[in-house]
Write a protein that holds these residues in place. Structure first.
Motif: not given
Ligand code: MSP
Length: 741
Positions: A11-17, A49-53, A89-99
């Motif tokens: 599963y690959y999900l993304t936030t807006p950048i 899962t791959w979570f990108l932000t 990071d402070q909120l403990g969000l588990t993104y896999d990649d930050f572009i």
């Protein structure tokens, strides 16, 4: 054309950048938190899962903001991007990649995409004269002076030689695509809006600009930079490795593309549901499986946004109530897809009602009773009665309702269903009152009832905790330990949600120690958050203006973020310190274990951060500190300041000191050594919330003894009027032991 069939094992999900023209606020945190909850649930279901932000760093808007702040776009973008990442990071969000769109991997991929579109004949050169909204980075139809339909700002007239994308060629294809993929976009309001936009006719889209240079050059024609939305949208593929020759990148791209979901704010649906699939179709790349739009977070009746000046920062809620409280509120209070109002009152009400008095209280009652009556070991439940059967059925209903509602993004309904189980378990406990033995009930019978009721309630809590883990990860981790289930993240890695059924809490399981989960928020919690926000806004302006007239600068809201960036790009550590400090008036809080906070005094450290406010040193001391009113500034030299050794430390252990209700005993790690510090903050910080937190300490303070314990240093905190200290912290990752100069 259809989207490719969903492959349920990944599963690959993304936030807006996020644009880097302003520091993150709650509106930005909202989409990222929703994605984090989804990613955590998917992983706990055994789905790879791959979570990108990431951050969107090019374009005219950023170029102008940087110039206004007197920084290069690179410096400016790096500082704000760091703030986003630090906050996640402070909120403990588990993104896999930050572009970051300024990264090489992204530039290479965007140029590859542009060249592919051009080679396939979908990009041609022409000239454009028309209106452009710099704030939204969007072309707008209409004569000069037209107002942007999205943000209401006056557009600018652009007249340039541009490259154009043949969007008009995709009108019919897109409509067919929407028809064939009814699940592609949601909610329904978004679908209707997008379909009617496309039915209204599509014109070719200008995809390059020449009037500014902060962007990715068009390959082979470097005086053009690529239109920021083509650049930005491509992040979803470049982050996976699109355009790279490396085998590992290609494998990642093949594995995760197409995306299962792009989560976006509703105002950027057109870019994601029209332009993006058209670019992909033209390039011969599969289209994403779905785009889901969240509504807006409103504050003071308007969309929370920097330009309106009506923002709340996630850090504020995190500081006062913790990040789980924020997650719970956003997902429970706002039906996903709709706009929702954020108020501190509603937040505190939800927190107290559902978390402190609801789930938290239930856990504490059961865990404490298992300790009290069974030495902390889960008893054999014995033969169940109608009451246990009924609670088990309720748990079955919650299990059946929660997953589908969550997976449909009806988080609020999912939580409602789960909280029905919280209430039923509570009612079951009260009805059976295992803490009270009626005179006519024989002791053995009472013991059997206690065993049955506590084992059954404990099992209900286990089910509730497992299901709520994606939404309340920190608290669920604590409860999991208390239930003797170990580390919940390990359970998640073992896909514990796939086999969640009634009966998993085994007799003989040793419970962990009871620990408070959601301490009740007192009346002043709302005021504290409001004060933090007010002080934060004013003080950032004040710090920005070098301490000049507050009213004068406070009105220039656009400057607020830009100037704070100016500082952030410079002495970052000091500025973070100042940003925390600016929440405070010039107060020094001297706390003694048994005395009240002292009157305001100036703290010499204030001069170190060049902010017209003071950082407080919170030490436990039994000596009064010399008082000095804010009206009597007293300067120190740089040499005086250099005598104070301020260092970054991480709290490893935090616990109350018996018979000293204001005192906490902390063990902190400085990287090169560990220390014990006593701090008079017990009334304001729950010890367990401090563990893992990075703080600043005065490292070269002479040791002193209190209550028979030695204190080796002093924490820094800002004190709000009324005496509650706010510990210093950093938005970016800082190594332990780093010195503040
Ligand atoms: N950079 C573009 C997105 C490019 S995606 C390829 C952008 N950036 S933004 O920073 O302006 O907004 C990012 C997201 O934050 C958007 O989805 C936007 O809707 C969301 N929010 C910003 N303020 C918001 C609220 N007050 N409420 C909810 N979400 C809001 O657009």
């Amino acid at each position: 054309m259809t989207t490719s069939a969903s492959n349920s094992s990944r599963y690959y999900l993304t936030t807006p950048i996020y644009y880097v023209n302003a520091r993150p606020h709650l509106g930005h945190a909202y989409s990222t938190i929703v994605c984090d909850a989804i990613a955590r649930r998917k992983r706990a279901l055994g789905i790879e899962t791959w979570f990108l932000t990431g951050t969107d760093e090019h374009g005219q808007k950023i170029e102008r903001s940087a110039a206004l702040a007197g920084r290069t776009p690179e410096e400016f973008a790096a500082a704000i991007s760091g703030e986003f990442k630090g906050l996640w990071d402070q909120l403990g969000l588990t993104y896999d990649d930050f572009i970051r769109t300024t990264e090489e991997r992204h530039k290479r991929g965007v140029q590859h995409l542009f060249a592919t579109l051009r080679d396939k004949g979908f990009i041609y050169k022409g000239s454009y004269t028309g209106q452009y909204c710099v704030s939204d980075e969007a072309y707008v139809d209409g004569p000069p002076g037209t107002v942007c339909p999205d943000c209401g700002r006056v557009t600018e007239t652009v007249s340039e030689e541009n490259y154009f994308f043949k969007l008009s060629a995709f009108e019919r294809k897109l409509l067919e695509f929407y028809e064939a993929n009814p699940g592609f976009m949601g909610p329904e309001s978004t679908r209707r809006e997008v379909v009617s936009f496309v039915r209204g006719g599509l014109k070719d889209l200008s995809v390059s600009r020449t009037s500014f240079s902060w962007g990715i050059p068009v390959p082979g024609d470097e005086k053009h930079v690529i239109y920021v939305w083509l650049d930005a949208l491509a992040n979803y593929i470049t982050a996976l490795g699109y355009g790279s020759d490396e085998a590992a990148d290609q494998a990642r791209f093949a594995k995760f593309w197409p995306a299962d979901m792009h989560l976006i704010g509703k105002e950027i649906s057109r870019f994601h549901c029209v332009y993006w699939p058209a670019f992909l179709m033209a390039a011969g790349i599969a289209t994403p499986r779905s785009v889901r739009a969240n509504g807006w977070l409103l504050f003071d009746q308007g969309k929370m946004s920097k330009s309106k000046g009506n923002i709340v920062r996630a850090e504020t809620v995190h500081t006062v109530l913790g990040s789980d409280a924020l997650r719970y509120f956003l997902l429970r209070e706002i039906p996903f897809g709709q706009d929702g109002s954020f108020t501190f009152d509603a937040l505190v009400q939800r927190y107290n009602g559902d978390l402190a008095n609801g789930y938290g209280n239930l856990v504490s009652r059961v865990v404490n009773m298992v300790h009290k009556y069974f030495g902390g070991v889960v008893p054999e439940a014995g033969v169940s009665t109608v009451a246990e059967d009924s609670l088990r059925e309720s748990a079955g209903r919650a299990l059946a309702a929660f997953g589908p509602a969550f997976d449909e993004m009806n988080f609020s309904d999912a939580l409602k269903a789960l909280w029905a189980l919280v209430a039923e378990t509570d009612g079951y406990l009260t009805a059976n009152a295992p803490w009270k033995r009626p005179a006519d009930r024989p002791e053995a019978e009472h013991l059997a009832l206690q065993a049955r009721v506590l084992a059954t309630a404990g099992e209900a809590i286990r089910i509730i905790t497992a299901l709520v883990y994606p939404i309340l990860p920190e608290s669920a981790a604590k409860v999991w330990r208390q239930l003797g289930q170990g580390e919940i993240d390990d359970s998640a890695k073992q896909a514990f949600l796939t086999e969640l059924t009634w009966g998993g809490l085994k007799a003989g399981t040793k419970f962990g120690e009871p620990a408070p989960l959601f301490p009740r928020a007192e009346k002043d919690a709302v005021e504290r958050m409001q004060q933090i926000e007010e002080q934060n806004n004013l003080s950032v302006v004040e710090a920005a203006s070098g301490g000049t007239s507050l009213e004068k600068t406070a009105k220039k809201e656009i400057v607020v973020d830009e100037v704070s960036v100016k500082q952030a790009a410079g002495a970052k550590a000091q500025v973070d310190l100042a940003v925390t400090a600016v929440r405070a008036k010039a107060l020094t809080y001297q706390s003694c274990p048994d005395t009240k906070p002292q009157s305001p005094t100036a703290a010499p450290i204030a001069t170190a951060v060049q902010a017209p406010v003071a950082v407080t040193a919170v030490a436990a001391t039994e000596q009064p500190v010399a008082t000095q009113t804010p009206e009597e500034p007293q300067h120190i030299t740089i040499d005086d300041f250099a005598k104070v050794e301020l260092r970054v430390a991480q709290i490893l252990v935090a616990e109350r000191v018996p018979k000293a209700d204001k005192l906490l005993r902390l063990e902190v790690d400085l990287g090169y050594e560990k220390r014990q510090i006593l701090a008079g903050i017990a009334q304001y910080y729950e010890p367990e919330k401090l563990i893992g937190r990075k703080i600043v300490i005065v490292a070269n303070l002479a040791p002193r003894k209190m209550r028979g314990l030695e204190s080796n240093g002093m924490l820094l905190a800002a004190s709000l009027e009324g005496g509650a200290p706010v510990l210093t912290g950093f938005l970016e990752d800082v190594p332990l032991g780093a010195r503040l100069k």
